[in-house]
Scaffold this motif. Structure first.
Motif, mmCIF file in Angstrom:
data_model
loop_
_atom_site.group_PDB
_atom_site.id
_atom_site.type_symbol
_atom_site.label_atom_id
_atom_site.label_comp_id
_atom_site.label_asym_id
_atom_site.label_seq_id
_atom_site.Cartn_x
_atom_site.Cartn_y
_atom_site.Cartn_z
ATOM 1 N N LEU A 284 0.821 -1.203 0.000
ATOM 2 C CA LEU A 284 0.000 0.000 0.000
ATOM 3 C C LEU A 284 0.862 1.263 0.000
ATOM 4 O O LEU A 284 0.528 2.256 -0.660
ATOM 5 C CB LEU A 284 -0.932 -0.006 1.210
ATOM 6 C CG LEU A 284 -2.016 -1.085 1.211
ATOM 7 C CD1 LEU A 284 -2.757 -1.100 2.546
ATOM 8 C CD2 LEU A 284 -2.996 -0.858 0.060
ATOM 9 N N SER A 285 1.960 1.224 0.726
ATOM 10 C CA SER A 285 2.850 2.379 0.760
ATOM 11 C C SER A 285 3.511 2.611 -0.592
ATOM 12 O O SER A 285 3.674 3.762 -1.019
ATOM 13 C CB SER A 285 3.906 2.194 1.845
ATOM 14 O OG SER A 285 4.723 3.339 1.950
ATOM 15 N N ARG A 286 3.891 1.539 -1.273
ATOM 16 C CA ARG A 286 4.445 1.698 -2.625
ATOM 17 C C ARG A 286 3.428 2.374 -3.539
ATOM 18 O O ARG A 286 3.787 3.252 -4.344
ATOM 19 C CB ARG A 286 4.837 0.342 -3.207
ATOM 20 C CG ARG A 286 6.089 -0.257 -2.651
ATOM 21 C CD ARG A 286 6.593 -1.433 -3.470
ATOM 22 N NE ARG A 286 5.575 -2.389 -3.811
ATOM 23 C CZ ARG A 286 5.730 -3.713 -3.778
ATOM 24 N NH1 ARG A 286 6.884 -4.232 -3.379
ATOM 25 N NH2 ARG A 286 4.756 -4.520 -4.129
ATOM 26 N N GLU A 287 2.171 1.973 -3.423
ATOM 27 C CA GLU A 287 1.126 2.609 -4.231
ATOM 28 C C GLU A 287 0.992 4.080 -3.877
ATOM 29 O O GLU A 287 0.817 4.934 -4.766
ATOM 30 C CB GLU A 287 -0.202 1.887 -4.028
ATOM 31 C CG GLU A 287 -0.256 0.485 -4.617
ATOM 32 C CD GLU A 287 -1.609 -0.169 -4.454
ATOM 33 O OE1 GLU A 287 -2.500 0.459 -3.812
ATOM 34 O OE2 GLU A 287 -1.785 -1.302 -4.937
ATOM 35 N N ARG A 288 1.096 4.391 -2.596
ATOM 36 C CA ARG A 288 0.998 5.792 -2.161
ATOM 37 C C ARG A 288 2.162 6.609 -2.722
ATOM 38 O O ARG A 288 1.962 7.741 -3.204
ATOM 39 C CB ARG A 288 0.997 5.831 -0.632
ATOM 40 C CG ARG A 288 0.913 7.249 -0.039
ATOM 41 C CD ARG A 288 -0.492 7.809 -0.112
ATOM 42 N NE ARG A 288 -0.537 9.177 0.371
ATOM 43 C CZ ARG A 288 -0.611 9.538 1.662
ATOM 44 N NH1 ARG A 288 -0.637 8.600 2.602
ATOM 45 N NH2 ARG A 288 -0.673 10.803 2.004
ATOM 46 N N ILE A 289 3.364 6.053 -2.666
ATOM 47 C CA ILE A 289 4.524 6.756 -3.215
ATOM 48 C C ILE A 289 4.348 6.990 -4.707
ATOM 49 O O ILE A 289 4.633 8.082 -5.227
ATOM 50 C CB ILE A 289 5.814 5.951 -2.946
ATOM 51 C CG1 ILE A 289 6.107 5.914 -1.443
ATOM 52 C CG2 ILE A 289 7.003 6.553 -3.691
ATOM 53 C CD1 ILE A 289 7.171 4.911 -1.055
ATOM 54 N N GLY A 330 13.050 17.807 6.327
ATOM 55 C CA GLY A 330 13.128 16.679 7.240
ATOM 56 C C GLY A 330 12.795 15.339 6.626
ATOM 57 O O GLY A 330 12.626 14.353 7.356
ATOM 58 N N VAL A 331 12.721 15.281 5.290
ATOM 59 C CA VAL A 331 12.383 14.030 4.600
ATOM 60 C C VAL A 331 13.661 13.449 4.003
ATOM 61 O O VAL A 331 14.231 14.012 3.061
ATOM 62 C CB VAL A 331 11.329 14.263 3.503
ATOM 63 C CG1 VAL A 331 11.009 12.950 2.787
ATOM 64 C CG2 VAL A 331 10.058 14.856 4.109
ATOM 65 N N MET A 355 4.567 9.313 4.825
ATOM 66 C CA MET A 355 4.021 9.585 3.501
ATOM 67 C C MET A 355 3.370 10.974 3.445
ATOM 68 O O MET A 355 3.473 11.693 2.445
ATOM 69 C CB MET A 355 2.997 8.517 3.119
ATOM 70 C CG MET A 355 3.564 7.109 2.973
ATOM 71 S SD MET A 355 4.788 6.944 1.641
ATOM 72 C CE MET A 355 6.324 6.962 2.588
ATOM 73 N N ALA A 356 2.732 11.360 4.526
ATOM 74 C CA ALA A 356 2.100 12.677 4.568
ATOM 75 C C ALA A 356 3.153 13.785 4.481
ATOM 76 O O ALA A 356 2.948 14.796 3.788
ATOM 77 C CB ALA A 356 1.279 12.818 5.845
ATOM 78 N N LEU A 357 4.275 13.622 5.185
ATOM 79 C CA LEU A 357 5.342 14.615 5.100
ATOM 80 C C LEU A 357 5.902 14.692 3.683
ATOM 81 O O LEU A 357 6.174 15.779 3.165
ATOM 82 C CB LEU A 357 6.455 14.262 6.087
ATOM 83 C CG LEU A 357 6.199 14.611 7.550
ATOM 84 C CD1 LEU A 357 7.280 14.009 8.437
ATOM 85 C CD2 LEU A 357 6.137 16.123 7.741
ATOM 86 N N LEU A 358 6.097 13.529 3.044
ATOM 87 C CA LEU A 358 6.573 13.510 1.667
ATOM 88 C C LEU A 358 5.588 14.213 0.737
ATOM 89 O O LEU A 358 5.990 15.039 -0.104
ATOM 90 C CB LEU A 358 6.763 12.061 1.211
ATOM 91 C CG LEU A 358 7.095 11.849 -0.262
ATOM 92 C CD1 LEU A 358 8.481 12.393 -0.600
ATOM 93 C CD2 LEU A 358 6.994 10.363 -0.626
ATOM 94 N N GLU A 359 4.324 13.905 0.889
ATOM 95 C CA GLU A 359 3.297 14.498 0.031
ATOM 96 C C GLU A 359 3.256 16.020 0.170
ATOM 97 O O GLU A 359 3.045 16.741 -0.811
ATOM 98 C CB GLU A 359 1.937 13.901 0.378
ATOM 99 C CG GLU A 359 0.823 14.315 -0.554
ATOM 100 C CD GLU A 359 -0.452 13.544 -0.274
ATOM 101 O OE1 GLU A 359 -1.165 13.199 -1.245
ATOM 102 O OE2 GLU A 359 -0.754 13.272 0.908
ATOM 103 N N GLU A 360 3.491 16.504 1.372
ATOM 104 C CA GLU A 360 3.476 17.960 1.616
ATOM 105 C C GLU A 360 4.749 18.612 1.070
ATOM 106 O O GLU A 360 4.702 19.710 0.490
ATOM 107 C CB GLU A 360 3.334 18.227 3.104
ATOM 108 C CG GLU A 360 3.377 19.702 3.479
ATOM 109 C CD GLU A 360 3.309 19.915 4.968
ATOM 110 O OE1 GLU A 360 3.394 21.096 5.391
ATOM 111 O OE2 GLU A 360 3.199 18.941 5.730
#
Length: 369
Positions: A284-289, A330-331, A355-360
């Motif tokens: 699921l995380s791979r899909e999110r990335i 910080g990512v 994932m939320a930090l990356l997305e932001e």
């Protein structure tokens, strides 16, 4: 700075090298805090609660050395894999095993075949024992089996390295192709088949244990660092014929394994239900990335690992700017170290908060480039 004068000529000729700069060093050097640690292909979902309990229970006995024969772990792994304990060698992570394998077969000047841009720690060991690296470029963002075989036939090397699935691109080959490659090698060339990411790979990509267990010139290396979430415990193992596996006893650090790490590995093997949950979280995380990448007009590459390589469609300088820019937020992520693979960045699967930090942060960084 004064230095001891009688290091070997080989060691004197080598630069001081760290194959991977850790996030801790980045924090120290840049004065930044890592808030999302998604660059080292660690398993941010962590080990099973049952494993943490086993570690706690084992802690009072940490005054004891671990069993130098690694009997219990070999027995458990053999039952899990469907092989014999004599087919196994245990080590402090795959990195340690790679160094031992190079030491077993490479003298200074000997050729070693690998892919150009593949796992740099293997190259580090080859250089450290004086081997001569012969590299084969990737084709279509995955390791070139035909090219590796051609290089083996041309160079007659004692050693060839191939990872399936691959780091740093996350690509993979099907099991039949891997077995055919291994069978085509001369008996005098030892294949390191690095299967660090075999648990996250799709069905049909990892050869059955029986498929290569009779081949003395194949060593398959695996780890508890990825899917099992035990990177800091340093637990790896090699699978081969009994004769080849026994060669490790000639040079290994017999007290190298930590007693607590062994307890953790035994508990992890028993908790396959938790492993299944983690593998789903990684998927699921791979899909999110991938979704985050596409939202920012970047191209995620197919991945069989616990990370995703993302094609930034530019050069290494552009990718480096993204890596550095995300660290300002910080990512922590990484990128392949050589062209043309360095047009990509590499992001490890991780929990929702990461994932939320990356997305932001990613769109903010891209706006500045």
């Amino acid at each position: 700075m004064s230095t001891f004068s009688r290091f070997t000529p080989l060691i004197q000729s080598l630069p001081a090298t760290v194959p991977f700069v850790g996030p801790e060093a980045i924090e120290r050097n840049r004065g930044l805090e890592v808030k999302a640690r998604i660059g080292a292909n660690e398993n941010g979902f962590g080990p099973a609660p049952s494993v943490l309990r086993a570690i706690t229970e084992a802690a009072p006995e940490t005054w004891k050395y671990n069993d130098p024969e690694n009997h219990a772990l070999k027995q458990a792994l053999a039952a899990h894999l469907g092989c014999q304990p004599q087919n196994l060698a245990i080590g402090e992570g795959i990195d340690s095993l790679l160094g031992q394998i190079v030491r077993l077969v490479i003298d200074p000047g000997m050729p070693v075949v690998t892919s150009f841009g593949a796992y740099p720690t293997f190259n580090f060991h080859v250089n450290g024992f004086g081997g001569r690296l012969v590299t084969v470029p990737y084709v279509n963002d995955r390791e070139d089996l035909d090219g590796l075989l051609a290089a083996v036939r041309r160079e007659n090397p004692p050693l060839v390295y191939f990872a399936n699935p691959d780091n740093p691109m996350g690509s993979w080959w099907d099991a039949d192709s891997v077995v055919a490659f291994a069978r085509a090698l001369p008996e005098t060339t030892l294949l390191i088949l690095d299967e660090a990411y075999c648990e996250t790979a799709p069905e049909g990509s990892t050869p059955d244990i029986d498929g290569l267990i009779d081949q003395p010139n194949v060593i398959r290396t695996r780890t508890f660092s990825k899917a099992y979430g035990l990177a800091g415990a340093r637990i790896g193992y090699a699978i081969s014929t009994p004769g080849t596996a026994a060669a490790f006893d000639k040079i290994r650090n017999h007290f190298g394994m930590a007693r607590i790490s062994t307890a953790a590995a035994l508990a992890a093997l028993e908790d396959q239900a938790y492993l299944g949950e983690v593998l789903e979280n990684i998927r699921l995380s791979r899909e999110r990335i991938g979704g985050i990448a596409r939202e920012n007009r970047l191209l995620p590459l197919p991945s069989a690992t616990n990370f995703v390589a993302i094609d930034c469609a530019r050069d290494g300088a552009y990718s480096r700017a993204i890596v550095d820019g995300l660290m300002e937020h910080g990512v922590f992520i990484r990128m392949p170290g050589v062209a043309p693979l360095n047009r990509c960045i590499r992001i490890s699967a991780g929990p929702e908060a990461d994932m939320a930090l990356l997305e932001e942060a990613l769109p903010q960084v891209l706006k500045t480039l």
